[in-house]
Design a protein around this motif. Sequence first.
Motif, PDB file in Angstrom:
ATOM      1  N   MET A   1      -0.012  34.158   6.103  1.00 39.45           N
ATOM      2  CA  MET A   1      -0.375  32.876   5.491  1.00 39.45           C
ATOM      3  C   MET A   1      -1.710  33.003   4.768  1.00 39.45           C
ATOM      4  N   LYS A   2      -1.767  32.514   3.532  1.00 41.21           N
ATOM      5  CA  LYS A   2      -3.011  32.533   2.786  1.00 41.21           C
ATOM      6  C   LYS A   2      -3.968  31.491   3.358  1.00 41.21           C
ATOM      7  N   LYS A   3      -5.226  31.896   3.482  1.00 46.57           N
ATOM      8  CA  LYS A   3      -6.245  31.037   4.070  1.00 46.57           C
ATOM      9  C   LYS A   3      -6.977  30.287   2.959  1.00 46.57           C
ATOM     10  N   ILE A   4      -7.022  28.950   3.055  1.00 52.72           N
ATOM     11  CA  ILE A   4      -7.699  28.149   2.040  1.00 52.72           C
ATOM     12  C   ILE A   4      -8.684  27.197   2.718  1.00 52.72           C
ATOM     13  N   LEU A   5      -9.659  26.722   1.918  1.00 51.48           N
ATOM     14  CA  LEU A   5     -10.697  25.837   2.438  1.00 51.48           C
ATOM     15  C   LEU A   5     -10.610  24.485   1.741  1.00 51.48           C
ATOM     16  N   LEU A   6     -10.470  23.425   2.533  1.00 51.52           N
ATOM     17  CA  LEU A   6     -10.507  22.058   2.022  1.00 51.52           C
ATOM     18  C   LEU A   6     -11.914  21.513   2.235  1.00 51.52           C
ATOM     19  N   VAL A   7     -12.575  21.128   1.153  1.00 54.78           N
ATOM     20  CA  VAL A   7     -13.977  20.710   1.214  1.00 54.78           C
ATOM     21  C   VAL A   7     -14.032  19.182   1.306  1.00 54.78           C
ATOM     22  N   GLY A   8     -14.094  18.692   2.539  1.00 61.55           N
ATOM     23  CA  GLY A   8     -14.066  17.258   2.811  1.00 61.55           C
ATOM     24  C   GLY A   8     -13.039  16.956   3.879  1.00 61.55           C
ATOM     25  N   THR A   9     -13.335  15.976   4.737  1.00 59.80           N
ATOM     26  CA  THR A   9     -12.485  15.753   5.915  1.00 59.80           C
ATOM     27  C   THR A   9     -12.189  14.277   6.182  1.00 59.80           C
ATOM     28  N   SER A  10     -12.460  13.392   5.229  1.00 55.84           N
ATOM     29  CA  SER A  10     -12.322  11.952   5.449  1.00 55.84           C
ATOM     30  C   SER A  10     -10.859  11.516   5.455  1.00 55.84           C
ATOM     31  N   LEU A  59     -20.248  30.541   2.839  1.00 52.93           N
ATOM     32  CA  LEU A  59     -19.055  30.470   3.677  1.00 52.93           C
ATOM     33  C   LEU A  59     -17.844  31.071   2.970  1.00 52.93           C
ATOM     34  N   VAL A  60     -17.652  30.726   1.702  1.00 56.49           N
ATOM     35  CA  VAL A  60     -16.475  31.192   0.954  1.00 56.49           C
ATOM     36  C   VAL A  60     -16.487  32.710   0.828  1.00 56.49           C
ATOM     37  N   LYS A  61     -17.642  33.280   0.571  1.00 52.14           N
ATOM     38  CA  LYS A  61     -17.740  34.741   0.476  1.00 52.14           C
ATOM     39  C   LYS A  61     -17.463  35.405   1.828  1.00 52.14           C
ATOM     40  N   LYS A  62     -17.975  34.795   2.883  1.00 51.84           N
ATOM     41  CA  LYS A  62     -17.799  35.357   4.225  1.00 51.84           C
ATOM     42  C   LYS A  62     -16.335  35.343   4.656  1.00 51.84           C
ATOM     43  N   GLU A  63     -15.647  34.217   4.392  1.00 53.30           N
ATOM     44  CA  GLU A  63     -14.275  34.043   4.877  1.00 53.30           C
ATOM     45  C   GLU A  63     -13.223  34.570   3.907  1.00 53.30           C
ATOM     46  N   ASN A  64     -13.636  34.837   2.647  1.00 57.57           N
ATOM     47  CA  ASN A  64     -12.715  35.380   1.652  1.00 57.57           C
ATOM     48  C   ASN A  64     -11.470  34.500   1.474  1.00 57.57           C
ATOM     49  N   TYR A  65     -11.687  33.228   1.214  1.00 59.34           N
ATOM     50  CA  TYR A  65     -10.588  32.290   1.013  1.00 59.34           C
ATOM     51  C   TYR A  65      -9.857  32.588  -0.296  1.00 59.34           C
ATOM     52  N   SER A  66      -8.561  32.341  -0.294  1.00 56.66           N
ATOM     53  CA  SER A  66      -7.786  32.531  -1.519  1.00 56.66           C
ATOM     54  C   SER A  66      -7.973  31.358  -2.475  1.00 56.66           C
ATOM     55  N   ALA A  67      -8.425  30.209  -1.957  1.00 51.47           N
ATOM     56  CA  ALA A  67      -8.701  29.047  -2.803  1.00 51.47           C
ATOM     57  C   ALA A  67      -9.627  28.097  -2.058  1.00 51.47           C
ATOM     58  N   ILE A  68     -10.441  27.362  -2.810  1.00 55.18           N
ATOM     59  CA  ILE A  68     -11.220  26.266  -2.234  1.00 55.18           C
ATOM     60  C   ILE A  68     -10.846  25.003  -2.999  1.00 55.18           C
ATOM     61  N   LEU A  69     -10.683  23.902  -2.268  1.00 52.15           N
ATOM     62  CA  LEU A  69     -10.105  22.702  -2.845  1.00 52.15           C
ATOM     63  C   LEU A  69     -11.025  21.497  -2.635  1.00 52.15           C
ATOM     64  N   PRO A  70     -11.432  20.832  -3.724  1.00 53.51           N
ATOM     65  CA  PRO A  70     -12.245  19.620  -3.598  1.00 53.51           C
ATOM     66  C   PRO A  70     -11.383  18.437  -3.174  1.00 53.51           C
ATOM     67  N   THR A  71     -11.985  17.479  -2.505  1.00 51.08           N
ATOM     68  CA  THR A  71     -11.235  16.316  -2.040  1.00 51.08           C
ATOM     69  C   THR A  71     -11.549  15.105  -2.925  1.00 51.08           C
ATOM     70  N   CYS A  72     -11.803  13.944  -2.340  1.00 51.60           N
ATOM     71  CA  CYS A  72     -11.821  12.695  -3.111  1.00 51.60           C
ATOM     72  C   CYS A  72     -13.204  12.084  -3.252  1.00 51.60           C
ATOM     73  N   VAL A  80     -18.138  22.167  -5.174  1.00 52.26           N
ATOM     74  CA  VAL A  80     -17.085  23.174  -5.355  1.00 52.26           C
ATOM     75  C   VAL A  80     -17.124  23.763  -6.757  1.00 52.26           C
ATOM     76  N   ILE A  81     -17.393  22.929  -7.770  1.00 52.69           N
ATOM     77  CA  ILE A  81     -17.380  23.424  -9.148  1.00 52.69           C
ATOM     78  C   ILE A  81     -18.434  24.510  -9.370  1.00 52.69           C
ATOM     79  N   LYS A  82     -19.558  24.403  -8.676  1.00 53.77           N
ATOM     80  CA  LYS A  82     -20.620  25.405  -8.820  1.00 53.77           C
ATOM     81  C   LYS A  82     -20.203  26.732  -8.189  1.00 53.77           C
ATOM     82  N   VAL A  83     -19.517  26.641  -7.058  1.00 54.98           N
ATOM     83  CA  VAL A  83     -19.012  27.857  -6.411  1.00 54.98           C
ATOM     84  C   VAL A  83     -17.881  28.460  -7.237  1.00 54.98           C
TER      85      VAL A  83
END
Length: 390
Positions: A1-10, A59-72, A80-83
């Motif tokens: 499974m590809k590992k992804i990061l969701l930035v925001g938890t509301s 964090l993204v470099k450390k975990e080597n995520y296949s994608a990072i996703l902005p929320t709402c 996220v856009i800067k990363v």
Amino acid sequence: MKKILLVGTSFSAAPLAECLIKMGYSLHTCGNQAQDPCVSWAGEHHCFDYSNPDLLLELVKKENYSAILPTCNDDSYLSVIKVAEILGLPGFDSVETTLILHDKFKFRSFASSHSIPVPKIWDYGSGSETPNASDYPLLVKPVDSFSGKGITKLLNKDGLHEAIHIAKLHSRSKSYVIESFLNGSLHSHSAFIKKTKIEREFFVDEFCTVYPYQVNSSNCPSSLDNQVRILIRQYIENLSTLLGLADGLLHTQFIVSDGKPYLVECMRRCPGDLFYHLVSFSTENAYISNYLRPFLGKPYVFLSDDKQIPWARHTISMPDDAVVYGYSVEGGAEETRFFQLSESGSLIKKAPYGKVAIFLTRYQSLEQLYTNTKILANKVSLYTNRSSLL
């Protein structure tokens, strides 16, 4: 499974998290609110303030995520856009382009210089043109807030300095914009961009009936006439081409004044307050999935034809602070779905700072939809510490 990061938890991010899990991804989340809904869904949660892009990049470099996703929310998207620019991730514009769209002063300056209609602006205190008595009423806004907070309407120059002070208090950059006040109907346009052209679009009617600068009611399908839709389509594709926008969502709020549409705000993040459910319930298209797909390097998946099911959305909010124990909603709709945002007995701040719940309601006809959406606030009875029933 590809590992992804969701930035925001509301609560607004929870349906995005669910969608990613159903798509087969290993979900990680980050945010500094450990009690938020998405935290318990994640395979791993990283507790820190994601508005700091340096921490997010680490964090993204450390975990080597296949994608990072902005929320709402804006903090999520702008961090996220800067990363994404550093790492060259798909589905994102440059930081420079993003700031043109997300900064009200820069956006209005850019749009007006390319004959895209927007409210007129003044750069007060810079030595340039300043408002005349005939220019009032005016609005003073933070340049970088989409929440309706920090906005003041002025009927004359009295109070201008105080309005600027209030706008700066609600701005991350301590900046503001002075713009003409347009009297008209409010609407939004969600365009899913592909190669700078609109692949699919959705129009929604919007209403601000409790706090004048925060949408609390909306409906889909929209009642807009076809000529306005054509103009908005032209403006958005022109804007997209000029900026060379990446594939993905471009969500725009606009006002129709004297029959002419004016763009008010643009954003590339997902709108909050369950806006996506309104469009999905009405059209049966997967709004959330198609918002996420460009960040994952995947193509859009839309129905060949949109449905036209009459749905309205309402955010329950209040004109004054109150302890809220419960509420009821007057009947008359075919179906109503409730999404709770607060616990019974909680102190809820007045709009635009607090929200009790969101409900979506389906009507039998478009006529019922257009009649009822703008008066949904009148159909809500709140049971509070001010209520005579308690």
